[in-house]
Design a protein around this motif. Structure first.
Motif, PDB file in Angstrom:
ATOM      1  N   ALA A  73       0.823  -1.207   0.000  1.00  0.00           N
ATOM      2  CA  ALA A  73       0.000   0.000   0.000  1.00  0.00           C
ATOM      3  C   ALA A  73       0.861   1.263   0.000  1.00  0.00           C
ATOM      4  O   ALA A  73       0.576   2.220  -0.731  1.00  0.00           O
ATOM      5  CB  ALA A  73      -0.929  -0.007   1.210  1.00  0.00           C
ATOM      6  N   LEU A  74       1.916   1.266   0.802  1.00  0.00           N
ATOM      7  CA  LEU A  74       2.768   2.448   0.875  1.00  0.00           C
ATOM      8  C   LEU A  74       3.493   2.697  -0.445  1.00  0.00           C
ATOM      9  O   LEU A  74       3.550   3.829  -0.935  1.00  0.00           O
ATOM     10  CB  LEU A  74       3.769   2.301   2.017  1.00  0.00           C
ATOM     11  N   LEU A  75       4.043   1.636  -1.033  1.00  0.00           N
ATOM     12  CA  LEU A  75       4.773   1.805  -2.288  1.00  0.00           C
ATOM     13  C   LEU A  75       3.846   2.232  -3.416  1.00  0.00           C
ATOM     14  O   LEU A  75       4.230   3.033  -4.280  1.00  0.00           O
ATOM     15  CB  LEU A  75       5.496   0.509  -2.654  1.00  0.00           C
ATOM     16  N   LEU A  76       2.618   1.717  -3.430  1.00  0.00           N
ATOM     17  CA  LEU A  76       1.648   2.166  -4.428  1.00  0.00           C
ATOM     18  C   LEU A  76       1.321   3.641  -4.223  1.00  0.00           C
ATOM     19  O   LEU A  76       1.221   4.414  -5.190  1.00  0.00           O
ATOM     20  CB  LEU A  76       0.378   1.319  -4.341  1.00  0.00           C
ATOM     21  N   ARG A  77       1.149   4.042  -2.975  1.00  0.00           N
ATOM     22  CA  ARG A  77       0.833   5.437  -2.680  1.00  0.00           C
ATOM     23  C   ARG A  77       1.941   6.372  -3.174  1.00  0.00           C
ATOM     24  O   ARG A  77       1.669   7.469  -3.656  1.00  0.00           O
ATOM     25  CB  ARG A  77       0.627   5.616  -1.177  1.00  0.00           C
ATOM     26  N   GLU A  78       3.182   5.898  -3.051  1.00  0.00           N
ATOM     27  CA  GLU A  78       4.332   6.709  -3.460  1.00  0.00           C
ATOM     28  C   GLU A  78       4.679   6.543  -4.935  1.00  0.00           C
ATOM     29  O   GLU A  78       5.612   7.176  -5.425  1.00  0.00           O
ATOM     30  CB  GLU A  78       5.555   6.338  -2.608  1.00  0.00           C
ATOM     31  N   GLY A  79       3.947   5.680  -5.643  1.00  0.00           N
ATOM     32  CA  GLY A  79       4.234   5.453  -7.058  1.00  0.00           C
ATOM     33  C   GLY A  79       5.538   4.723  -7.300  1.00  0.00           C
ATOM     34  O   GLY A  79       6.183   4.927  -8.340  1.00  0.00           O
ATOM     35  N   ARG A  80       5.931   3.850  -6.372  1.00  0.00           N
ATOM     36  CA  ARG A  80       7.229   3.186  -6.484  1.00  0.00           C
ATOM     37  C   ARG A  80       7.146   1.661  -6.432  1.00  0.00           C
ATOM     38  O   ARG A  80       8.178   1.010  -6.270  1.00  0.00           O
ATOM     39  CB  ARG A  80       8.155   3.677  -5.367  1.00  0.00           C
ATOM     40  N   LEU A  81       5.960   1.109  -6.565  1.00  0.00           N
ATOM     41  CA  LEU A  81       5.863  -0.346  -6.633  1.00  0.00           C
ATOM     42  C   LEU A  81       6.050  -0.772  -8.084  1.00  0.00           C
ATOM     43  O   LEU A  81       5.202  -0.499  -8.938  1.00  0.00           O
ATOM     44  CB  LEU A  81       4.508  -0.837  -6.109  1.00  0.00           C
ATOM     45  N   GLY A  82       7.159  -1.441  -8.347  1.00  0.00           N
ATOM     46  CA  GLY A  82       7.448  -1.855  -9.715  1.00  0.00           C
ATOM     47  C   GLY A  82       6.857  -3.195 -10.072  1.00  0.00           C
ATOM     48  O   GLY A  82       6.449  -3.427 -11.214  1.00  0.00           O
ATOM     49  N   GLY A  83       6.812  -4.106  -9.105  1.00  0.00           N
ATOM     50  CA  GLY A  83       6.290  -5.427  -9.423  1.00  0.00           C
ATOM     51  C   GLY A  83       6.365  -6.365  -8.241  1.00  0.00           C
ATOM     52  O   GLY A  83       6.861  -6.015  -7.156  1.00  0.00           O
ATOM     53  N   PHE A  84       5.868  -7.559  -8.488  1.00  0.00           N
ATOM     54  CA  PHE A  84       5.882  -8.630  -7.494  1.00  0.00           C
ATOM     55  C   PHE A  84       6.675  -9.811  -8.027  1.00  0.00           C
ATOM     56  O   PHE A  84       6.675 -10.109  -9.224  1.00  0.00           O
ATOM     57  CB  PHE A  84       4.464  -9.129  -7.208  1.00  0.00           C
ATOM     58  N   ASP A  85       7.312 -10.511  -7.105  1.00  0.00           N
ATOM     59  CA  ASP A  85       7.763 -11.879  -7.329  1.00  0.00           C
ATOM     60  C   ASP A  85       6.889 -12.746  -6.432  1.00  0.00           C
ATOM     61  O   ASP A  85       7.100 -12.813  -5.216  1.00  0.00           O
ATOM     62  CB  ASP A  85       9.241 -12.049  -6.940  1.00  0.00           C
ATOM     63  N   PHE A  86       5.880 -13.375  -7.016  1.00  0.00           N
ATOM     64  CA  PHE A  86       4.946 -14.171  -6.225  1.00  0.00           C
ATOM     65  C   PHE A  86       5.497 -15.570  -5.966  1.00  0.00           C
ATOM     66  O   PHE A  86       5.966 -16.255  -6.878  1.00  0.00           O
ATOM     67  CB  PHE A  86       3.606 -14.303  -6.944  1.00  0.00           C
ATOM     68  N   ASN A  87       5.443 -15.975  -4.713  1.00  0.00           N
ATOM     69  CA  ASN A  87       5.725 -17.345  -4.296  1.00  0.00           C
ATOM     70  C   ASN A  87       5.172 -17.485  -2.878  1.00  0.00           C
ATOM     71  O   ASN A  87       4.565 -16.553  -2.359  1.00  0.00           O
ATOM     72  CB  ASN A  87       7.226 -17.659  -4.350  1.00  0.00           C
ATOM     73  N   SER A  88       5.368 -18.630  -2.274  1.00  0.00           N
ATOM     74  CA  SER A  88       4.893 -18.847  -0.908  1.00  0.00           C
ATOM     75  C   SER A  88       6.036 -19.294  -0.015  1.00  0.00           C
ATOM     76  O   SER A  88       6.992 -19.928  -0.472  1.00  0.00           O
ATOM     77  CB  SER A  88       3.790 -19.907  -0.877  1.00  0.00           C
TER      78      SER A  88
END
Length: 392
Positions: free
Chosen positions: A230-245
């Motif tokens: 949420a914070l990175l999206l708010r700041e416009g700095r979320l580039g992507g995810f590496d999804f795993n568990s």
């Protein structure tokens, strides 16, 4: 409700999940790599397998490369080969952790010659992006220290910043740098990029095309990953995810396998903070898998992971945001929580099956793959040669 479902279906049609080339090769733990019959021997065979995932899920149109694991002489030809199979080449991942020279670090190594070697490799990856048309360069550094006093922490941060700046300046039009972090391993006293704050600080200094990657297995137990998102999206700095568990640390298990509720919570933050918008532009969040299939079959493991992300996304999009915000404004704690739980407890499998049928796909990707005969074919045909894998 019908209008809400229609809106969810429309959003799901544009969902794209990138699969990693290395997920199709042999992998394992530091103790053993268990080889499987039919594993690709070349990067082109990896693309052949990735095409099967996209064929049956409809939402995996791109494949991430890892250099030098996927190094070829002609990257334009490789991109053309991918297009022929209905794919595109996606994120280019660097590798500055498997060369003997990097025992004490790569871009933060005390020896400037080693730092030069590592930075040159990162620049090579940007040149590969030029040839493949890839948007994103993903950087993960194993750099760190094992013992107090081994090296100067602040000095290493300066070396890291210098290398990142040089590579950032080399990026072409429409290209981005995605900086990944990891709490520990292989270094156990300090990692040079141990957390989202460190990655974020470096990205801020670099410029708007530098973004943070959130690997869902790279945090301390109990970390609230959705807060970071949420914070990175708010700041416009979320580039992507590496999804795993993960159950314990960086387990690299199938996405959504260990804690599907966490995956839902993460994607809820993405959905309500605009993370699914402008997926192909500079602001778009890249949804990537980064996992290893050590004991399960490779292609079915990737298909299952893609389906898990799809299902969590569908549930996140079903959250009634108007009702949620009304409950939040009213201070209705239980009511707000109930809105989330109603969406999470919804069985979205029929919705997704119907969406696949509408797109001309089999409603059950796992069953479709089993019936295709592809697994039996590759086991019979891929005999001889050297199987792909990272080795251990």
């Amino acid at each position: 409700m019908t209008a809400a479902v229609s809106a969810v279906q429309a959003a799901l049609r544009s969902l794209a999940i990138e699969t990693p080339s290395w997920a199709y090769g042999n992998s394992g733990t530091r103790f053993k790599v268990f080889a499987q019959p039919g594993v690709p021997r070349t990067v082109r065979e990896k693309l052949d397998d990735a095409a099967q995932v996209h064929r049956y899920t409809g939402v995996a149109p791109s494949v991430a490369l890892h250099i030098p694991w996927d190094r070829v002489d002609d990257y334009a030809a490789l991109a053309a080969y991918a297009r022929e199979r209905g794919l595109r080449l996606g994120t280019v991942n660097s590798n500055v952790f498997q060369d003997d020279a990097y025992k004490l670090g790569s871009v933060t190594h005390p020896d400037p010659a080693v730092r030069r070697k590592a930075t040159d490799h990162l620049l090579e990856c940007v040149a590969i992006m030029d040839a493949t048309g890839s948007r994103d360069l993903k950087l993960w550094f194993s750099d760190g220290t094992n013992y107090p006093g081994q090296d100067d922490t602040a000095t290493r941060q300066g070396r890291l910043a210098e290398a990142l700046a040089e590579v950032y300046e080399r990026l072409g039009e429409g290209q981005r740098m995605l900086l990944e972090y990891k709490l520990f391993e292989p270094s156990f006293y300090t990692m040079d990029v141990p957390d989202w704050g460190t990655a974020y600080a470096h990205c801020l200094k670099l410029g708007p095309r530098a973004r943070v990657v959130v690997d869902t297995g790279h945090h301390a137990p109990g970390t609230n990953i959705e807060f970071i998102v949420a914070l990175l999206l708010r700041e416009g700095r979320l580039g992507g995810f590496d999804f795993n568990s993960r159950f314990y640390a960086d387990d690299d298990l199938m996405a959504g396998a260990a804690d599907p509720f966490q995956l839902f919570r993460i994607l809820h933050e993405v959905a309500k903070n605009g993370g699914f918008e402008d997926g192909d532009g500079m602001e778009g969040v890249a949804f990537m898998l980064d996992q290893c299939h050590n004991i399960e079959a490779k292609i079915p493991g990737v298909i299952r992971s893609v389906m898990n992300v799809q299902e969590a996304t569908a549930k996140a999009l079903l959250v009634d945001l108007d009702a949620l915000r009304a409950a939040q404004r009213a201070g209705d704690v239980l009511g707000a929580n109930a809105v989330l739980m109603d969406a999470y407890n919804t069985d979205v499998r029929p919705l997704l099956a119907g969406l696949r049928e509408e797109q001309g796909l089999h409603p059950d990707p796992m069953a479709a793959y089993r019936e295709s005969g592809w697994q039996e074919r590759i086991v019979a045909e891929r005999v001889g040669g050297e199987q792909a894998g990272w080795g251990a």
